[in-house]
Each structure stands twice: as structure tokens, then as C-alpha cells.
Design a protein around this motif. Structure first.
Motif, PDB file in Angstrom:
ATOM      1  N   GLU A  26       3.692  -5.210  -3.288  1.00  0.00           N
ATOM      2  CA  GLU A  26       2.781  -4.644  -3.253  1.00  0.00           C
ATOM      3  C   GLU A  26       1.742  -4.946  -2.401  1.00  0.00           C
ATOM      4  OE1 GLU A  26       2.750  -2.472  -6.477  1.00  0.00           O
ATOM      5  OE2 GLU A  26       5.021  -2.794  -6.890  1.00  0.00           O
ATOM      6  N   LEU A  27       2.238  -5.515  -1.782  1.00  0.00           N
ATOM      7  CA  LEU A  27       0.757  -5.752  -0.415  1.00  0.00           C
ATOM      8  C   LEU A  27       0.697  -4.975   0.202  1.00  0.00           C
ATOM      9  CD1 LEU A  27      -1.711  -7.449   0.106  1.00  0.00           C
ATOM     10  CD2 LEU A  27      -0.663  -9.234   0.510  1.00  0.00           C
ATOM     11  N   LYS A  28       1.872  -4.801   0.213  1.00  0.00           N
ATOM     12  CA  LYS A  28       2.777  -3.963   1.654  1.00  0.00           C
ATOM     13  C   LYS A  28       1.553  -2.630   1.327  1.00  0.00           C
ATOM     14  CE  LYS A  28       6.498  -6.741   3.332  1.00  0.00           C
ATOM     15  NZ  LYS A  28       8.289  -6.514   3.163  1.00  0.00           N
ATOM     16  N   TYR A  59      -2.349   1.564   3.608  1.00  0.00           N
ATOM     17  CA  TYR A  59      -3.411   2.620   4.179  1.00  0.00           C
ATOM     18  C   TYR A  59      -4.417   2.091   4.795  1.00  0.00           C
ATOM     19  CZ  TYR A  59      -8.123   4.891   2.057  1.00  0.00           C
ATOM     20  OH  TYR A  59      -9.334   5.288   2.354  1.00  0.00           O
ATOM     21  N   TYR A  60      -4.649   0.600   5.184  1.00  0.00           N
ATOM     22  CA  TYR A  60      -5.716   0.051   5.825  1.00  0.00           C
ATOM     23  C   TYR A  60      -5.153  -0.345   7.190  1.00  0.00           C
ATOM     24  CZ  TYR A  60      -8.352  -0.362   1.664  1.00  0.00           C
ATOM     25  OH  TYR A  60      -8.995  -0.445   0.754  1.00  0.00           O
ATOM     26  N   THR A  61      -3.357  -0.372   7.220  1.00  0.00           N
ATOM     27  CA  THR A  61      -2.915  -0.960   8.907  1.00  0.00           C
ATOM     28  C   THR A  61      -3.280   0.703   9.428  1.00  0.00           C
ATOM     29  OG1 THR A  61      -1.796  -2.153   7.925  1.00  0.00           O
ATOM     30  CG2 THR A  61      -1.191  -1.753  10.004  1.00  0.00           C
ATOM     31  N   PRO A  62      -3.981   0.730  10.686  1.00  0.00           N
ATOM     32  CA  PRO A  62      -3.994   1.096  11.775  1.00  0.00           C
ATOM     33  C   PRO A  62      -2.632   1.893  12.478  1.00  0.00           C
ATOM     34  CG  PRO A  62      -5.512   0.092  13.229  1.00  0.00           C
ATOM     35  CD  PRO A  62      -4.802  -0.434  11.703  1.00  0.00           C
ATOM     36  N   LYS A  81       1.359   1.965  11.654  1.00  0.00           N
ATOM     37  CA  LYS A  81       1.925   1.715  11.158  1.00  0.00           C
ATOM     38  C   LYS A  81       3.097   1.876  10.947  1.00  0.00           C
ATOM     39  CE  LYS A  81      -1.210   4.862   8.715  1.00  0.00           C
ATOM     40  NZ  LYS A  81      -1.794   2.937   7.676  1.00  0.00           N
ATOM     41  N   GLU A  82       3.219   0.878  12.144  1.00  0.00           N
ATOM     42  CA  GLU A  82       5.649   0.382  12.870  1.00  0.00           C
ATOM     43  C   GLU A  82       4.642  -0.785  12.063  1.00  0.00           C
ATOM     44  OE1 GLU A  82       7.975   2.052  14.259  1.00  0.00           O
ATOM     45  OE2 GLU A  82       6.468   4.205  13.300  1.00  0.00           O
ATOM     46  N   MET A  83       3.609  -1.671  12.336  1.00  0.00           N
ATOM     47  CA  MET A  83       3.797  -3.281  11.834  1.00  0.00           C
ATOM     48  C   MET A  83       3.439  -2.927  10.838  1.00  0.00           C
ATOM     49  SD  MET A  83       2.927  -5.247  14.234  1.00  0.00           S
ATOM     50  CE  MET A  83       2.169  -6.559  13.690  1.00  0.00           C
ATOM     51  N   LEU A  84       4.208  -2.071   9.535  1.00  0.00           N
ATOM     52  CA  LEU A  84       4.505  -2.753   8.277  1.00  0.00           C
ATOM     53  C   LEU A  84       5.415  -2.566   7.895  1.00  0.00           C
ATOM     54  CD1 LEU A  84       2.422   0.616   7.125  1.00  0.00           C
ATOM     55  CD2 LEU A  84       1.833  -1.909   6.676  1.00  0.00           C
ATOM     56  N   ASN A  85       6.720  -2.210   9.286  1.00  0.00           N
ATOM     57  CA  ASN A  85       8.253  -2.798   8.863  1.00  0.00           C
ATOM     58  C   ASN A  85       8.925  -4.451   9.058  1.00  0.00           C
ATOM     59  OD1 ASN A  85       8.925   0.085   8.409  1.00  0.00           O
ATOM     60  ND2 ASN A  85       8.377   0.940  10.230  1.00  0.00           N
ATOM     61  N   SER A  86       7.729  -4.586  10.161  1.00  0.00           N
ATOM     62  CA  SER A  86       7.732  -6.333  10.093  1.00  0.00           C
ATOM     63  C   SER A  86       6.985  -7.008   9.621  1.00  0.00           C
ATOM     64  CB  SER A  86       7.896  -5.343  12.458  1.00  0.00           C
ATOM     65  OG  SER A  86       6.817  -6.074  12.079  1.00  0.00           O
ATOM     66  N   ASP A 118     -11.776  -5.046   0.847  1.00  0.00           N
ATOM     67  CA  ASP A 118     -11.383  -3.555   0.156  1.00  0.00           C
ATOM     68  C   ASP A 118      -9.382  -4.627  -1.048  1.00  0.00           C
ATOM     69  OD1 ASP A 118     -13.240  -2.484   1.194  1.00  0.00           O
ATOM     70  OD2 ASP A 118     -12.576  -1.660   2.580  1.00  0.00           O
ATOM     71  N   ILE A 119      -9.227  -4.733   0.807  1.00  0.00           N
ATOM     72  CA  ILE A 119      -7.422  -5.255   0.152  1.00  0.00           C
ATOM     73  C   ILE A 119      -8.056  -6.333  -1.336  1.00  0.00           C
ATOM     74  CG2 ILE A 119      -5.731  -6.669   0.243  1.00  0.00           C
ATOM     75  CD1 ILE A 119      -5.999  -5.031   3.609  1.00  0.00           C
ATOM     76  N   ILE A 120      -8.627  -7.616  -0.629  1.00  0.00           N
ATOM     77  CA  ILE A 120      -8.708  -8.465  -2.247  1.00  0.00           C
ATOM     78  C   ILE A 120      -9.221  -7.585  -3.026  1.00  0.00           C
ATOM     79  CG2 ILE A 120     -10.314 -10.280  -2.667  1.00  0.00           C
ATOM     80  CD1 ILE A 120     -10.420 -10.993   0.598  1.00  0.00           C
ATOM     81  N   ILE A 121     -10.407  -6.626  -3.262  1.00  0.00           N
ATOM     82  CA  ILE A 121     -11.053  -5.955  -4.619  1.00  0.00           C
ATOM     83  C   ILE A 121      -9.447  -5.513  -5.039  1.00  0.00           C
ATOM     84  CG2 ILE A 121     -12.287  -4.283  -5.954  1.00  0.00           C
ATOM     85  CD1 ILE A 121     -14.006  -5.395  -3.124  1.00  0.00           C
TER      86      ILE A 121
END
Length: 85
Positions: A9-11, A16-19, A21-26, A46-49
């Protein structure tokens, strides 16, 4: 809720916040928000909220200060969920 469920869920939120997007895979528990994902402190708030709203929890300042990487964020979310039980 398991750590794996929270991480998945956190991913979705981080996408939305990660510039880079390739980093999301790892993403792993050791992935650093600032150094690896390039998420600034305002976006971390914002992520904490979003986590508070999603899980109906309250992350106080002490808990928020412990959040440095994905694993510590999952730990805090899981801890706050368990406190509600």
C-alpha cells in the motif's frame, strides 16, 4: 495487517511522490526516502498524512521522527495499527 500488506500500500502512495519511477520497482525496507527516492521533507509529511487517513491512525511527532526509510515507516504504521486494537 502484515508488513507486506502495508509495504504494498505504501508503494502506491510513494508512486505519486517519487520523481524517478524506476526506483519504485526496487523499493525495499532499507530504501531511504530522501537519498534513494528523492522525496523531500514536505512530501514526507504528506505521505505520513496519507497513512494516517488510510489506516485511521495518528502518527505523533516522536513516531514521525523515527521515519527515515521505508522499513521504519512500515514499522510505525504497524505499531499505530496495533495500538488501536
Amino acid at each position: 495487517m502484515t508488513r507486506e500488506d502495508i509495504l504494498e500500500e505504501l508503494k502506491k502512495v510513494l508512486a505519486y511522490y517519487t520523481p524517478d519511477k524506476e526506483m519504485l520497482n526496487s523499493i525495499t525496507p532499507e530504501t531511504d526516502f530522501v537519498n534513494d527516492l528523492k522525496i523531500n521533507s514536505a512530501n514526507l509529511v504528506d505521505i505520513i498524512i496519507e497513512a494516517e487517513e488510510k489506516y485511521d491512525i495518528e502518527i505523533d511527532m516522536d513516531a514521525a521522527e523515527r521515519i527515515r526509510d521505508v522499513g521504519s515507516c512500515v514499522d510505525v504504521i504497524q505499531e499505530k495499527i496495533n495500538e488501536k486494537k
